[in-house]
Design a protein around this motif. Structure first.
Motif, PDB file in Angstrom:
ATOM      1  N   HIS A  10       7.031  -7.838  -4.316  1.00 34.14           N
ATOM      2  CA  HIS A  10       5.776  -7.424  -3.688  1.00 34.14           C
ATOM      3  C   HIS A  10       5.083  -8.652  -3.111  1.00 34.14           C
ATOM      4  CE1 HIS A  10       1.542  -5.441  -4.451  1.00 34.14           C
ATOM      5  NE2 HIS A  10       1.720  -5.772  -3.186  1.00 34.14           N
ATOM      6  N   LEU A  11       4.858  -8.642  -1.797  1.00 28.98           N
ATOM      7  CA  LEU A  11       4.209  -9.744  -1.103  1.00 28.98           C
ATOM      8  C   LEU A  11       2.934  -9.255  -0.430  1.00 28.98           C
ATOM      9  CD1 LEU A  11       7.363 -11.004   0.832  1.00 28.98           C
ATOM     10  CD2 LEU A  11       6.564 -11.880  -1.357  1.00 28.98           C
ATOM     11  N   ASP A  12       1.889 -10.058  -0.485  1.00 24.36           N
ATOM     12  CA  ASP A  12       0.677  -9.803   0.288  1.00 24.36           C
ATOM     13  C   ASP A  12       0.403 -11.010   1.169  1.00 24.36           C
ATOM     14  OD1 ASP A  12      -0.377  -7.212  -0.249  1.00 24.36           O
ATOM     15  OD2 ASP A  12      -0.979  -7.875  -2.253  1.00 24.36           O
TER      16      ASP A  12
ATOM     17  N   ARG B  73      -9.452 -10.680   0.490  1.00 25.85           N
ATOM     18  CA  ARG B  73      -9.180 -10.273  -0.884  1.00 25.85           C
ATOM     19  C   ARG B  73      -9.728  -8.861  -1.127  1.00 25.85           C
ATOM     20  NH1 ARG B  73      -6.697 -14.233  -0.147  1.00 25.85           N
ATOM     21  NH2 ARG B  73      -6.363 -16.015  -1.508  1.00 25.85           N
ATOM     22  N   ALA B  74     -11.024  -8.768  -1.403  1.00 22.39           N
ATOM     23  CA  ALA B  74     -11.600  -7.485  -1.810  1.00 22.39           C
ATOM     24  C   ALA B  74     -11.580  -6.445  -0.698  1.00 22.39           C
ATOM     25  CB  ALA B  74     -13.035  -7.695  -2.299  1.00 22.39           C
ATOM     26  N   ALA B  75     -11.673  -6.876   0.558  1.00 22.52           N
ATOM     27  CA  ALA B  75     -11.812  -5.919   1.654  1.00 22.52           C
ATOM     28  C   ALA B  75     -10.528  -5.738   2.451  1.00 22.52           C
ATOM     29  CB  ALA B  75     -12.940  -6.356   2.581  1.00 22.52           C
ATOM     30  N   SER B  76      -9.390  -6.017   1.855  1.00 18.12           N
ATOM     31  CA  SER B  76      -8.119  -5.933   2.579  1.00 18.12           C
ATOM     32  C   SER B  76      -7.497  -4.548   2.449  1.00 18.12           C
ATOM     33  CB  SER B  76      -7.139  -6.977   2.037  1.00 18.12           C
ATOM     34  OG  SER B  76      -5.842  -6.750   2.543  1.00 18.12           O
ATOM     35  N   PHE B  77      -7.277  -3.914   3.588  1.00 13.50           N
ATOM     36  CA  PHE B  77      -6.638  -2.600   3.567  1.00 13.50           C
ATOM     37  C   PHE B  77      -5.134  -2.715   3.333  1.00 13.50           C
ATOM     38  CE2 PHE B  77     -10.585  -1.788   5.834  1.00 13.50           C
ATOM     39  CZ  PHE B  77     -11.019  -0.646   5.188  1.00 13.50           C
ATOM     40  N   SER B  78      -4.507  -3.764   3.864  1.00  6.85           N
ATOM     41  CA  SER B  78      -3.065  -3.920   3.634  1.00  6.85           C
ATOM     42  C   SER B  78      -2.783  -4.177   2.159  1.00  6.85           C
ATOM     43  CB  SER B  78      -2.498  -5.047   4.503  1.00  6.85           C
ATOM     44  OG  SER B  78      -3.050  -6.304   4.160  1.00  6.85           O
ATOM     45  N   ARG B  79      -3.653  -4.945   1.497  1.00  6.83           N
ATOM     46  CA  ARG B  79      -3.499  -5.168   0.057  1.00  6.83           C
ATOM     47  C   ARG B  79      -3.720  -3.877  -0.724  1.00  6.83           C
ATOM     48  NH1 ARG B  79      -3.765 -10.514  -1.922  1.00  6.83           N
ATOM     49  NH2 ARG B  79      -4.079 -12.094  -0.291  1.00  6.83           N
ATOM     50  N   ARG B  80      -4.709  -3.113  -0.311  1.00  6.78           N
ATOM     51  CA  ARG B  80      -4.983  -1.847  -0.996  1.00  6.78           C
ATOM     52  C   ARG B  80      -3.786  -0.914  -0.915  1.00  6.78           C
ATOM     53  NH1 ARG B  80      -9.997   2.130   0.711  1.00  6.78           N
ATOM     54  NH2 ARG B  80      -9.576   3.841  -0.776  1.00  6.78           N
TER      55      ARG B  80
ATOM     56  N   LEU C   2       0.978 -14.643  -0.544  1.00  6.45           N
ATOM     57  CA  LEU C   2       1.311 -15.669   0.436  1.00  6.45           C
ATOM     58  C   LEU C   2       0.080 -16.324   1.043  1.00  6.45           C
ATOM     59  CD1 LEU C   2       4.229 -13.845   2.296  1.00  6.45           C
ATOM     60  CD2 LEU C   2       4.405 -15.610   0.519  1.00  6.45           C
ATOM     61  N   ALA C   3      -1.071 -15.680   0.903  1.00  6.39           N
ATOM     62  CA  ALA C   3      -2.309 -16.286   1.397  1.00  6.39           C
ATOM     63  C   ALA C   3      -2.893 -17.242   0.365  1.00  6.39           C
ATOM     64  CB  ALA C   3      -3.320 -15.202   1.751  1.00  6.39           C
TER      65      ALA C   3
ATOM     66  N   GLY D 248       2.647  -6.333   2.213  1.00  5.56           N
ATOM     67  CA  GLY D 248       1.331  -5.932   2.692  1.00  5.56           C
ATOM     68  C   GLY D 248       0.852  -6.959   3.703  1.00  5.56           C
ATOM     69  N   THR D 249       0.652  -6.523   4.951  1.00  5.53           N
ATOM     70  CA  THR D 249       0.275  -7.490   5.981  1.00  5.53           C
ATOM     71  C   THR D 249      -0.658  -6.876   7.010  1.00  5.53           C
ATOM     72  OG1 THR D 249       1.085  -8.986   7.721  1.00  5.53           O
ATOM     73  CG2 THR D 249       2.342  -6.971   7.361  1.00  5.53           C
ATOM     74  N   PRO D 250      -1.700  -7.604   7.376  1.00  6.02           N
ATOM     75  CA  PRO D 250      -2.530  -7.152   8.490  1.00  6.02           C
ATOM     76  C   PRO D 250      -1.891  -7.533   9.813  1.00  6.02           C
ATOM     77  CG  PRO D 250      -3.368  -9.218   7.667  1.00  6.02           C
ATOM     78  CD  PRO D 250      -2.207  -8.845   6.776  1.00  6.02           C
ATOM     79  N   MET D 251      -2.406  -6.970  10.889  1.00  2.00           N
ATOM     80  CA  MET D 251      -2.072  -7.455  12.222  1.00  2.00           C
ATOM     81  C   MET D 251      -3.110  -8.520  12.581  1.00  2.00           C
ATOM     82  SD  MET D 251      -2.182  -5.553  15.944  1.00  2.00           S
ATOM     83  CE  MET D 251      -0.569  -4.747  15.899  1.00  2.00           C
ATOM     84  N   TYR D 252      -2.640  -9.723  12.864  1.00  2.00           N
ATOM     85  CA  TYR D 252      -3.505 -10.790  13.353  1.00  2.00           C
ATOM     86  C   TYR D 252      -3.097 -11.122  14.783  1.00  2.00           C
ATOM     87  CZ  TYR D 252      -5.334 -11.814   8.651  1.00  2.00           C
ATOM     88  OH  TYR D 252      -5.954 -11.739   7.417  1.00  2.00           O
TER      89      TYR D 252
END
Length: 209
Positions: free
Chosen positions: A4-6, A11-18, A41-42, A103-107
């Protein structure tokens, strides 16, 4: 084993982590005897590849080494040993995993540099991770799905799908996205808040399923 990778800087407001957390909890409940490894990874970034890493890569390519278990044969100098000390534990986790959850956002239309650095460290010529599955839980500020105006700008899902197939020979890939997350903040997207909530609810349901 589930790896499992994030990669989100949030942190608290991450949708990909959620989303990745929901998927991981569901998977672990269904596979209580299986192993589980987590990497943030962050919080603990993987270093970028070095010149010594490129020499390892060149040796593996030149000597036609395709078995991951033989990669260490490329280690010949102190610099190589330092590079291998970074690669070896990362690669061992991937090899041991049945499922790799990211778990990854689009940046900026693509993936975070922290995730790219991890991918670079574990990827070598003509390697195969066939037989494994990848699951990507993503968050995107806008809407990038099929038929949307921004579909051509999606270099998150398309890049990862092509990467897993082209480098790892893995086509068993699942993407779960929460879209339009910027509608929660951007006044110009406020009228799309309902669509965002629908997308998030559907993504959470899919992750739990």
């Amino acid at each position: 084993m589930l790896l499992h990778l994030d990669a989100s800087a949030r942190r608290a407001a991450s949708f990909s982590r959620r989303l990745s957390s929901v998927y991981a909890e569901t998977w672990r409940a269904a596979n209580p005897q299986a192993g589980y490894v987590y990497r943030d990874l962050a919080a603990q970034p993987v270093p970028h590849i070095s010149e010594a890493w490129t020499e390892l890569c060149d040796y593996i390519l030149e000597h036609e080494i395709t078995e991951i278990s033989r990669y260490e044969e490329a280690v010949r100098t102190p610099a190589h040993r330092r590079a291998w000390a970074v690669v070896e534990p990362l690669l061992a986790e991937v090899v041991a995993a049945e499922v790799i959850l990211i778990g990854t956002p689009m940046y900026n239309y693509s993936i975070p540099s922290s995730l790219k650095a991890w991918l670079d460290q574990i990827t070598f010529p003509k390697m195969s991770l066939a037989g494994r599955s990848f699951v990507v839980t993503g968050a995107r500020g806008g809407a990038y799905g099929p038929g949307t105006p921004r579909e051509p700008y999606d270099h998150q899902e398309r890049y990862l799908r092509d990467f897993f197939k082209g480098h790892f020979r893995v086509e068993d890939v699942t993407f779960i996205h929460a879209e339009l997350v910027n509608a929660r903040l951007d006044p110009a997207l406020a009228h799309l808040r309902g669509r965002h909530e629908e997308s998030l609810a559907a993504a959470l349901k899919e992750a739990a399923r």
